[in-house]
Design a protein around this motif. Structure first.
Motif, mmCIF file in Angstrom:
data_model
loop_
_atom_site.group_PDB
_atom_site.id
_atom_site.type_symbol
_atom_site.label_atom_id
_atom_site.label_comp_id
_atom_site.label_asym_id
_atom_site.label_seq_id
_atom_site.Cartn_x
_atom_site.Cartn_y
_atom_site.Cartn_z
ATOM 1 N N ASN A 1 -19.885 28.192 -19.640
ATOM 2 C CA ASN A 1 -19.422 26.858 -20.013
ATOM 3 C C ASN A 1 -20.330 26.204 -21.050
ATOM 4 O OD1 ASN A 1 -17.116 26.869 -18.390
ATOM 5 N ND2 ASN A 1 -18.213 26.062 -16.612
ATOM 6 N N LYS B 1 -14.338 26.459 -18.070
ATOM 7 C CA LYS B 1 -13.648 25.429 -18.841
ATOM 8 C C LYS B 1 -13.562 25.818 -20.315
ATOM 9 C CE LYS B 1 -15.333 21.701 -15.839
ATOM 10 N NZ LYS B 1 -16.153 20.462 -15.777
ATOM 11 N N ASN C 1 -19.448 26.248 -24.738
ATOM 12 C CA ASN C 1 -18.498 25.228 -25.223
ATOM 13 C C ASN C 1 -17.500 25.817 -26.227
ATOM 14 O OD1 ASN C 1 -17.503 22.577 -25.175
ATOM 15 N ND2 ASN C 1 -18.666 22.014 -27.010
ATOM 16 N N LYS D 1 -11.214 24.084 -23.828
ATOM 17 C CA LYS D 1 -10.225 23.062 -24.178
ATOM 18 C C LYS D 1 -8.876 23.643 -24.588
ATOM 19 C CE LYS D 1 -12.000 22.494 -28.898
ATOM 20 N NZ LYS D 1 -12.572 21.535 -29.871
ATOM 21 N N LYS E 1 -7.648 29.284 -20.927
ATOM 22 C CA LYS E 1 -8.293 30.504 -20.446
ATOM 23 C C LYS E 1 -7.201 31.565 -20.281
ATOM 24 C CE LYS E 1 -9.706 28.266 -16.808
ATOM 25 N NZ LYS E 1 -10.374 27.896 -15.529
ATOM 26 N N LYS F 1 -14.309 27.098 -12.068
ATOM 27 C CA LYS F 1 -15.073 26.090 -12.812
ATOM 28 C C LYS F 1 -15.182 26.405 -14.304
ATOM 29 C CE LYS F 1 -17.835 24.876 -8.750
ATOM 30 N NZ LYS F 1 -19.188 24.886 -8.120
#
Length: 433
Positions: A190, A222, A193, A224, A227, A220
């Motif tokens: 994560n 992440k 980013n 934007k 996935k 969990k």
């Protein structure tokens, strides 16, 4: 039963010969007892886990550690044997020369002294693989490495210049142990980013239920723009249920539910579009397709790309790197237990639609090897089975990245080939621009 008898005989021969190095250096019977007790416990544990192992059972951490302890005990002993056997040859040659020349034929002190010296050297060198194996078991498998690549494409849509993708592969949840360590790996993913996360298969070892206690951890993750995921050869239940079509189908249904619970958009010979400022790139995902006859061939590039135009930008997830540029002569049209769907698939490089980037996993880098990037050193025994086994490759202007895997299988550790989190940045233009 016969194979177990043969295996035990081989192990005992190795044990006895290696023991000569210990006996040369000490007359302490307590040390002798510890040596043989350790061997008995490790061999007994291995027999316990594998003598009654049947297809259809999950491969547990206990099975993995039984292998690991056997390696930790006997790889150093094999090194001892090489040194001791070499010393025996030298001593035999010298003894023969002495007898032939009739000069000092009974120099026992010299032979004993040399034997002791060789034993000390052998034990010191044997300690290196022992330490490496122990480190690999207790720390190496959590030694996550973020490996970054920047790829340039002339035809990348302008809106995606600087777009980042994080790839992970081969979770093998049935082998995982420490939630604390795995959570650290998830946090590290994560922290990159990236705009999208792509998972390239093998979420379990054998059965969907292995992932149940890990859903909250991997949930969990992440990104934007989403996935995305595909299946690997371990995700179909073949290793657990063999040719039982109904059990395989139910296992896959559960696997698909697991992907959904984590938030993965599972692509089964399908594609998705990611749009930015009116422009798009395509994410394709095929089911497992491997050149080996031992692995399922359900993948179809034709099916996954049927709604895609000729000049679009395409990123493919395909678990097995052999899909990228296999030779037609390698294919064996016989299927796996009559439940493997063999397609008329061509390789990615020769496919009639341009696949700019292919993401694979599968090899794990064999979880063992040597990599020193600063010196250009990169080696693992798996290279003799998969020429493209780890890292980024380019063929005919098409890229393949083979991820070294997030988890581990069979041997519960990693030696020299660390778990990988790949971050790929897409840039528009030529590399020299």
């Amino acid at each position: 039963m016969l194979r177990w008898i043969i295996l035990i005989i081989i192990i005992l021969v190795i044990d006895y010969y290696a023991f000569q190095a210990i006996r040369t250096l000490t007359k302490n019977y307590i040390i002798y007892g510890v040596y043989w007790l350790a061997s008995a416990l490790v061999i007994g544990n291995f027999i316990y886990y594998y003598s009654n192992f049947v297809r259809g059972e999950s491969f547990t951490s206990g099975h993995g550690y039984a292998i690991a302890f056997l390696f930790a005990l006997f790889v150093p002993k094999l090194i001892l044997i090489l040194f001791m056997f070499g010393e025996d040859i030298v001593r035999g040659v010298l003894s023969l020369i002495n007898k032939m020349s009739k000069s000092n034929p009974n120099n026992v002190a010299y032979s004993t002294s040399r034997r002791g010296f060789v034993s000390k050297i052998a034990l010191g060198i044997a300690a290196i693989p022992l330490a490496s194996i122990l480190y690999g078991i207790y720390q190496g498998k959590y030694n996550y490495k973020v490996i970054k690549h920047v790829l340039h494409f002339e035809d990348l849509p302008e809106a995606f210049n600087g777009y980042t993708i994080t790839q992970i592969s081969d979770i093998h949840s049935g082998s995982l142990e420490s939630k604390e360590k795995i959570s650290y790996g998830i946090d590290l993913i994560n922290e990159q980013n990236s705009d999208a996360i792509l998972f390239t298969g093998d979420i379990v070892n054998t059965k969907a239920e292995e992932m149940n206690k890990w859903i909250d951890v991997f949930g969990k993750l992440k990104a934007k723009d989403g996935k995305y995921s595909v299946l690997g050869n371990h995700d179909y239940g073949y290793y657990a249920y063999g040719g039982d079509v109904d059990l395989n189908a139910e296992n896959q249904r559960q696997i698909e539910a697991v992907h959904k619970s984590i938030g993965f958009d599972l692509l089964l010979n399908d594609n998705r579009q990611i749009e930015k400022n009116g422009q798009k790139i395509n994410i394709l995902g095929v089911e497992n397709w491997g050149a080996s006859r031992h692995f399922p061939k359900r993948g179809s590039l034709k099916e996954a790309s049927k709604s895609i135009g000729e000049n679009e930008f395409n990123i493919l997830m395909s678990h097995d790197p052999s899909h990228f540029d296999f030779e037609e002569m390698e294919l064996n049209k016989t299927d796996l237990n009559n439940h493997d769907i063999v397609t008329d698939e061509t390789n990615v490089v020769n496919f009639n639609k341009h696949i700019h980037l292919t993401l694979s996993g599968h090899t794990h880098g064999m979880q063992f090897g040597i990599e020193v990037p600063s010196l250009g050193i990169k080696w693992s025994p798996v290279k003799y089975r998969y020429p493209k086994w780890a890292g980024m490759y380019e063929v005919a202007g098409k890229f393949l990245n083979v991820n070294r895997g997030f988890g581990y299988l069979a041997f519960p550790g990693r030696i020299g080939i660390w778990p990988e989190i790949t971050v790929i940045e897409l840039r528009k233009g030529s590399k020299t621009a």
